[in-house]
Design a protein around this motif. Structure first.
Motif, PDB file in Angstrom:
ATOM      1  N   LYS A 138     -90.463   2.007  41.541  1.00 65.17           N
ATOM      2  CA  LYS A 138     -91.497   2.898  42.094  1.00 65.17           C
ATOM      3  C   LYS A 138     -91.444   4.297  41.469  1.00 65.17           C
ATOM      4  O   LYS A 138     -91.272   5.306  42.172  1.00 65.17           O
ATOM      5  N   PRO A 139     -91.651   4.412  40.153  1.00 67.27           N
ATOM      6  CA  PRO A 139     -91.513   5.719  39.496  1.00 67.27           C
ATOM      7  C   PRO A 139     -92.555   6.751  39.925  1.00 67.27           C
ATOM      8  O   PRO A 139     -92.263   7.944  39.965  1.00 67.27           O
ATOM      9  N   TYR A 140     -93.772   6.339  40.261  1.00 67.90           N
ATOM     10  CA  TYR A 140     -94.787   7.329  40.638  1.00 67.90           C
ATOM     11  C   TYR A 140     -94.441   7.999  41.965  1.00 67.90           C
ATOM     12  O   TYR A 140     -94.657   9.203  42.152  1.00 67.90           O
ATOM     13  N   HIS A 141     -93.873   7.233  42.869  1.00 65.51           N
ATOM     14  CA  HIS A 141     -93.458   7.826  44.154  1.00 65.51           C
ATOM     15  C   HIS A 141     -92.280   8.764  43.935  1.00 65.51           C
ATOM     16  O   HIS A 141     -92.202   9.850  44.534  1.00 65.51           O
ATOM     17  N   GLN A 142     -91.373   8.367  43.026  1.00 70.82           N
ATOM     18  CA  GLN A 142     -90.247   9.257  42.699  1.00 70.82           C
ATOM     19  C   GLN A 142     -90.779  10.551  42.075  1.00 70.82           C
ATOM     20  O   GLN A 142     -90.334  11.647  42.402  1.00 70.82           O
ATOM     21  N   ALA A 143     -91.763  10.408  41.166  1.00 68.16           N
ATOM     22  CA  ALA A 143     -92.325  11.573  40.469  1.00 68.16           C
ATOM     23  C   ALA A 143     -93.021  12.503  41.463  1.00 68.16           C
ATOM     24  O   ALA A 143     -92.869  13.731  41.397  1.00 68.16           O
ATOM     25  N   HIS A 144     -93.766  11.901  42.389  1.00 69.83           N
ATOM     26  CA  HIS A 144     -94.466  12.722  43.386  1.00 69.83           C
ATOM     27  C   HIS A 144     -93.468  13.490  44.244  1.00 69.83           C
ATOM     28  O   HIS A 144     -93.621  14.687  44.490  1.00 69.83           O
ATOM     29  N   ALA A 145     -92.423  12.788  44.668  1.00 72.03           N
ATOM     30  CA  ALA A 145     -91.400  13.423  45.508  1.00 72.03           C
ATOM     31  C   ALA A 145     -90.702  14.559  44.763  1.00 72.03           C
ATOM     32  O   ALA A 145     -90.363  15.590  45.353  1.00 72.03           O
ATOM     33  N   HIS A 181    -100.311  19.558  41.860  1.00 68.40           N
ATOM     34  CA  HIS A 181     -99.916  19.456  43.286  1.00 68.40           C
ATOM     35  C   HIS A 181    -100.976  18.720  44.086  1.00 68.40           C
ATOM     36  O   HIS A 181    -100.702  18.180  45.164  1.00 68.40           O
ATOM     37  N   GLU A 182    -102.204  18.661  43.541  1.00 69.99           N
ATOM     38  CA  GLU A 182    -103.290  17.983  44.272  1.00 69.99           C
ATOM     39  C   GLU A 182    -103.213  16.454  44.155  1.00 69.99           C
ATOM     40  O   GLU A 182    -103.861  15.726  44.902  1.00 69.99           O
ATOM     41  N   ASP A 183    -102.405  15.979  43.221  1.00 76.72           N
ATOM     42  CA  ASP A 183    -102.310  14.533  43.000  1.00 76.72           C
ATOM     43  C   ASP A 183    -101.376  13.880  44.003  1.00 76.72           C
ATOM     44  O   ASP A 183    -100.197  14.218  44.071  1.00 76.72           O
ATOM     45  N   ARG A 184    -101.902  12.928  44.756  1.00 78.10           N
ATOM     46  CA  ARG A 184    -101.078  12.147  45.665  1.00 78.10           C
ATOM     47  C   ARG A 184    -100.522  10.944  44.885  1.00 78.10           C
ATOM     48  O   ARG A 184    -101.002  10.662  43.772  1.00 78.10           O
ATOM     49  N   PRO A 185     -99.571  10.226  45.460  1.00 82.13           N
ATOM     50  CA  PRO A 185     -99.022   9.081  44.712  1.00 82.13           C
ATOM     51  C   PRO A 185    -100.094   8.145  44.163  1.00 82.13           C
ATOM     52  O   PRO A 185    -100.016   7.721  43.005  1.00 82.13           O
ATOM     53  N   ASP A 186    -101.125   7.860  44.945  1.00 82.52           N
ATOM     54  CA  ASP A 186    -102.172   6.946  44.453  1.00 82.52           C
ATOM     55  C   ASP A 186    -102.922   7.520  43.260  1.00 82.52           C
ATOM     56  O   ASP A 186    -103.382   6.787  42.379  1.00 82.52           O
ATOM     57  N   ASP A 187    -103.051   8.857  43.235  1.00 80.60           N
ATOM     58  CA  ASP A 187    -103.708   9.485  42.078  1.00 80.60           C
ATOM     59  C   ASP A 187    -102.830   9.314  40.832  1.00 80.60           C
ATOM     60  O   ASP A 187    -103.334   9.061  39.729  1.00 80.60           O
ATOM     61  N   LEU A 188    -101.520   9.424  41.020  1.00 77.62           N
ATOM     62  CA  LEU A 188    -100.606   9.251  39.886  1.00 77.62           C
ATOM     63  C   LEU A 188    -100.667   7.811  39.386  1.00 77.62           C
ATOM     64  O   LEU A 188    -100.696   7.562  38.172  1.00 77.62           O
TER      65      LEU A 188
END
Ligand SMILES: Nc1nc2c(c(=O)[nH]1)N[C@@H](CN(C=O)c1ccc(C(=O)N[C@@H](CCC(=O)O)C(=O)O)cc1)CN2
Length: 283
Positions: free
Chosen positions: A201-208, A240-247
């Motif tokens: 789950k790299p996008y969730h890690q990146a968002h966090a 900062h406006e990008d949520r995990p789904d946007d990533l």
């Protein structure tokens, strides 16, 4: 009829390699169209890719290369220009990379024959991709059936004569045995800019983490997860406006493009393994 060929060589570096190779091509009636080389000072190893045209078969080139191989301890391969690589694609739920590879192949921009598509989910899982007449293999997997499922993958590689296996968002970790079986002939697309954010789950890690760039990495698969020799990477700015789904959405394009380029370079013999790294004579 004039034909083109690609000759790839690698050997310990020393004077005389380029003269030997170009002389052999000249003696065989060849005209060099492109030549790229690299001398790795760290390992003392030399790498070269030569494209040449020839009025028919390059007479005596094989024998000449065998003599050079003995003299220079050279690894070499001669590939006819029109030859297409036989490819097996593995995918799980997300089929954007598969769709991109299918499109690029149909457009004639990737010289490969897709000999099969294997998925650990039923055919219906592939939402957007039109796989046409390509054989589809549903290979479900659980912890208990993993050995049998992987044995089926190995059998598919042998039965189809696949020369390259592409993990196009195939979300199962290959065992050491299967990774070894596919060594040097299996390319994965990881949905992060490695070495950051390994795992599922790299996008969730990146968002966090609050990163301002996301990326994707195409690499050869080894037993060590996300550690294989890197072929290509690319990034894109996020905010900062990008949520995990946007990533995830922005990542789809990067992943597809990065995998497409890496596969294209591999099947046109532009990538050399160099220890834990690669040399890429990119176009
Ligand atoms: N031996 C290797 N196998 C795979 C690699 C690799 O580098 N070496 N890359 C992966 C792809 N990948 C990231 O790019 C990845 C895939 C899956 C997982 C993961 O933790 N999977 C879980 C199951 C998840 C699920 O069922 O959805 C697991 O296998 O237990 C991490 C990274 C492909 N294989």
């Amino acid at each position: 009829m004039t034909k083109t060929y690609t000759l790839v060589v690698s050997c310990p570096d020393r004077p005389g390699i380029v003269r030997g190779v170009s002389g052999a091509i000249f003696d065989a009636g060849g005209n060099i169209l492109d030549s790229r080389q690299f001398d790795d000072r760290e390992t003392g190893r030399f790498f070269q890719r030569v494209v040449f045209e020839c009025p028919g078969a390059p007479a005596g080139l094989t024998e000449a290369m065998e003599r050079l191989a003995g003299e220079f301890a050279m690894d070499w391969k001669l590939i006819p220009g029109e030859r297409k690589t036989r490819v097996l694609i593995l995918v799980s739920k997300f089929d954007h990379c598969l769709g991109y590879l299918l499109y690029k192949t149909r457009m004639g921009e990737l010289p490969m024959d897709i000999v099969g598509i294997a998925c650990n989910h039923p055919r219906e899982a592939l939402a957007v991709s039109d796989i046409g007449g390509i054989p589809f293999h549903h290979l479900p997997i659980t912890k208990d059936t993993k050995p049998a499922q992987e044995a089926r993958i190995k059998a598919l590689v042998d039965e189809t004569g696949a020369e390259l296996v592409i993990l196009a968002r195939y979300m199962q970790i290959l065992s050491d045995d299967l990774a070894s079986f596919l060594s040097g002939r299996c390319i994965n697309i990881h949905h992060s800019f490695l070495p950051s954010f390994k795992g599922a789950k790299p996008y969730h890690q990146a968002h966090a983490r609050g990163v301002k760039m996301i990326g994707a990495t195409a690499h050869y698969v080894t037993a060590d997860l996300d550690e294989g020799p890197i072929i290509h990477q690319a990034t894109e700015a996020v905010s900062h406006e990008d949520r995990p789904d946007d990533l995830v959405r922005k990542g789809r394009e990067i992943e597809s493009r990065v995998l497409g380029r890496a596969v294209g370079w591999h099947i046109t013999h532009r990538v050399f393994l160099n220890g834990a790294k690669t040399i890429v004579f990119a176009n």
